[in-house]
Write a protein that holds these residues in place. Sequence first.
Motif, PDB file in Angstrom:
ATOM      1  N   ILE A  18       2.137   4.947  17.776  1.00 20.99           N
ATOM      2  CA  ILE A  18       2.219   3.718  18.579  1.00 20.99           C
ATOM      3  C   ILE A  18       2.234   4.128  20.055  1.00 20.99           C
ATOM      4  O   ILE A  18       2.957   5.045  20.449  1.00 20.99           O
ATOM      5  CB  ILE A  18       3.483   2.923  18.226  1.00 20.99           C
ATOM      6  CG1 ILE A  18       3.483   2.578  16.743  1.00 20.99           C
ATOM      7  CG2 ILE A  18       3.587   1.667  19.082  1.00 20.99           C
ATOM      8  CD1 ILE A  18       4.788   1.983  16.250  1.00 20.99           C
ATOM      9  N   ARG A  19       1.451   3.429  20.869  1.00 14.68           N
ATOM     10  CA  ARG A  19       1.371   3.740  22.288  1.00 14.68           C
ATOM     11  C   ARG A  19       1.799   2.548  23.128  1.00 14.68           C
ATOM     12  O   ARG A  19       1.562   1.401  22.766  1.00 14.68           O
ATOM     13  CB  ARG A  19      -0.047   4.163  22.683  1.00 14.68           C
ATOM     14  CG  ARG A  19      -0.479   5.484  22.058  1.00 14.68           C
ATOM     15  CD  ARG A  19      -1.895   5.857  22.472  1.00 14.68           C
ATOM     16  NE  ARG A  19      -2.270   7.164  21.946  1.00 14.68           N
ATOM     17  CZ  ARG A  19      -2.775   7.366  20.741  1.00 14.68           C
ATOM     18  NH1 ARG A  19      -2.947   6.327  19.910  1.00 14.68           N
ATOM     19  NH2 ARG A  19      -3.069   8.580  20.331  1.00 14.68           N
ATOM     20  N   ALA A  20       2.450   2.846  24.248  1.00 15.34           N
ATOM     21  CA  ALA A  20       2.871   1.799  25.183  1.00 15.34           C
ATOM     22  C   ALA A  20       2.856   2.394  26.585  1.00 15.34           C
ATOM     23  O   ALA A  20       2.897   3.621  26.769  1.00 15.34           O
ATOM     24  CB  ALA A  20       4.262   1.287  24.817  1.00 15.34           C
ATOM     25  N   SER A  46       9.291  -3.896  28.323  1.00 10.74           N
ATOM     26  CA  SER A  46      10.644  -4.339  27.982  1.00 10.74           C
ATOM     27  C   SER A  46      11.701  -3.895  28.983  1.00 10.74           C
ATOM     28  O   SER A  46      12.801  -4.442  29.028  1.00 10.74           O
ATOM     29  CB  SER A  46      11.027  -3.820  26.591  1.00 10.74           C
ATOM     30  OG  SER A  46      11.127  -2.389  26.623  1.00 10.74           O
ATOM     31  N   GLY A  47      11.384  -2.855  29.780  1.00  7.34           N
ATOM     32  CA  GLY A  47      12.369  -2.324  30.715  1.00  7.34           C
ATOM     33  C   GLY A  47      13.354  -1.375  30.062  1.00  7.34           C
ATOM     34  O   GLY A  47      14.242  -0.836  30.733  1.00  7.34           O
ATOM     35  N   LYS A  48      13.217  -1.149  28.750  1.00  4.39           N
ATOM     36  CA  LYS A  48      14.139  -0.270  28.040  1.00  4.39           C
ATOM     37  C   LYS A  48      13.903   1.184  28.435  1.00  4.39           C
ATOM     38  O   LYS A  48      12.769   1.631  28.571  1.00  4.39           O
ATOM     39  CB  LYS A  48      13.959  -0.434  26.543  1.00  4.39           C
ATOM     40  CG  LYS A  48      14.983   0.334  25.704  1.00  4.39           C
ATOM     41  CD  LYS A  48      14.807   0.034  24.216  1.00  4.39           C
ATOM     42  CE  LYS A  48      15.841   0.788  23.388  1.00  4.39           C
ATOM     43  NZ  LYS A  48      15.686   0.500  21.936  1.00  4.39           N
ATOM     44  N   VAL A  49      15.011   1.929  28.638  1.00  4.10           N
ATOM     45  CA  VAL A  49      14.936   3.342  29.010  1.00  4.10           C
ATOM     46  C   VAL A  49      15.031   4.202  27.756  1.00  4.10           C
ATOM     47  O   VAL A  49      15.946   4.023  26.935  1.00  4.10           O
ATOM     48  CB  VAL A  49      16.047   3.710  30.015  1.00  4.10           C
ATOM     49  CG1 VAL A  49      16.023   5.209  30.313  1.00  4.10           C
ATOM     50  CG2 VAL A  49      15.877   2.904  31.301  1.00  4.10           C
ATOM     51  N   LEU A  50      14.102   5.124  27.606  1.00  6.12           N
ATOM     52  CA  LEU A  50      14.021   5.955  26.408  1.00  6.12           C
ATOM     53  C   LEU A  50      13.983   7.434  26.786  1.00  6.12           C
ATOM     54  O   LEU A  50      13.575   7.806  27.890  1.00  6.12           O
ATOM     55  CB  LEU A  50      12.761   5.610  25.608  1.00  6.12           C
ATOM     56  CG  LEU A  50      12.578   4.134  25.216  1.00  6.12           C
ATOM     57  CD1 LEU A  50      11.167   3.915  24.709  1.00  6.12           C
ATOM     58  CD2 LEU A  50      13.604   3.752  24.148  1.00  6.12           C
ATOM     59  N   LYS A 102      13.533  10.981  31.000  1.00 11.10           N
ATOM     60  CA  LYS A 102      13.672   9.584  30.604  1.00 11.10           C
ATOM     61  C   LYS A 102      12.487   8.789  31.125  1.00 11.10           C
ATOM     62  O   LYS A 102      11.961   9.065  32.212  1.00 11.10           O
ATOM     63  CB  LYS A 102      14.984   8.990  31.137  1.00 11.10           C
ATOM     64  CG  LYS A 102      16.229   9.573  30.458  1.00 11.10           C
ATOM     65  CD  LYS A 102      17.491   8.865  30.905  1.00 11.10           C
ATOM     66  CE  LYS A 102      18.731   9.436  30.213  1.00 11.10           C
ATOM     67  NZ  LYS A 102      18.703   9.227  28.743  1.00 11.10           N
ATOM     68  N   VAL A 103      12.067   7.796  30.330  1.00 15.09           N
ATOM     69  CA  VAL A 103      10.983   6.905  30.731  1.00 15.09           C
ATOM     70  C   VAL A 103      11.432   5.461  30.525  1.00 15.09           C
ATOM     71  O   VAL A 103      12.269   5.172  29.659  1.00 15.09           O
ATOM     72  CB  VAL A 103       9.691   7.181  29.921  1.00 15.09           C
ATOM     73  CG1 VAL A 103       9.116   8.533  30.263  1.00 15.09           C
ATOM     74  CG2 VAL A 103       9.954   7.069  28.424  1.00 15.09           C
TER      75      VAL A 103
END
Length: 230
Positions: A189-191, A212-216, A206-207
């Motif tokens: 899956i790509r985003a 969504s603004g979610k930090v991963l 971290k990205v």
Amino acid sequence: MIHRLLAAAVALLACPLPAAATQPLDAVRALAVDWLQANRNLPGARMTAEAGPLDSRLRLADCAAPLQASLPGNRPLGARASVVVRCPVPGGWTVRVPVKVQMFANVLVTSRPLARGDGPGAADVHSEERDVASLAYGYIASLDQIGGRALARPLNAGTVLTPGMLAGRQAVRIGDAVSMEATVDGVTIRAEGVAMGAGDAGARLKVRNASSGKVLDAVVSGPGVVAVLP
């Protein structure tokens, strides 16, 4: 008869002996400058050199052969050089000539304050002519020499870029738009995301998901691509 011999001896002693020919010190100094300009110039640079004074009490015998000059050690040319000039004949002399050097070339200078981790681009730097002989830590002449590397520390505007200011090459830099990839049950899956750190392949950072603004947490896979960690 004896009186005549004594008179002749006195007359001979009274006549000064011809002075031995000496090498003009200005010629020695000029040779040191000419040799530097002919042999140690930097391609594309504008060089000026000025020989310092030699001890006025120095008496060098006039050399029967052309003088020779050299710069021992093959060291990089700095703001001050000591050129060796010698008379290459048996029993000839050697003297060191101090020379002040200026060498002007175009270098990259920061146009605005830059943060650690920034990758300098055309909008961040400009070219200025500087005396590179006085830049003890080196310099960078073009963006091609940076090759995707980022800054190891923050810099003020007007700072000459040097190789020591750059960290290792970085496939992803802070603020870069990145492609985030995650593999779930064999499906990739790509985003789109934004890097919050910097690093080369294998670096963890971290990205932020652009939607969504979610930090991963992620690992850099290559230029502009990160793999999202589970």
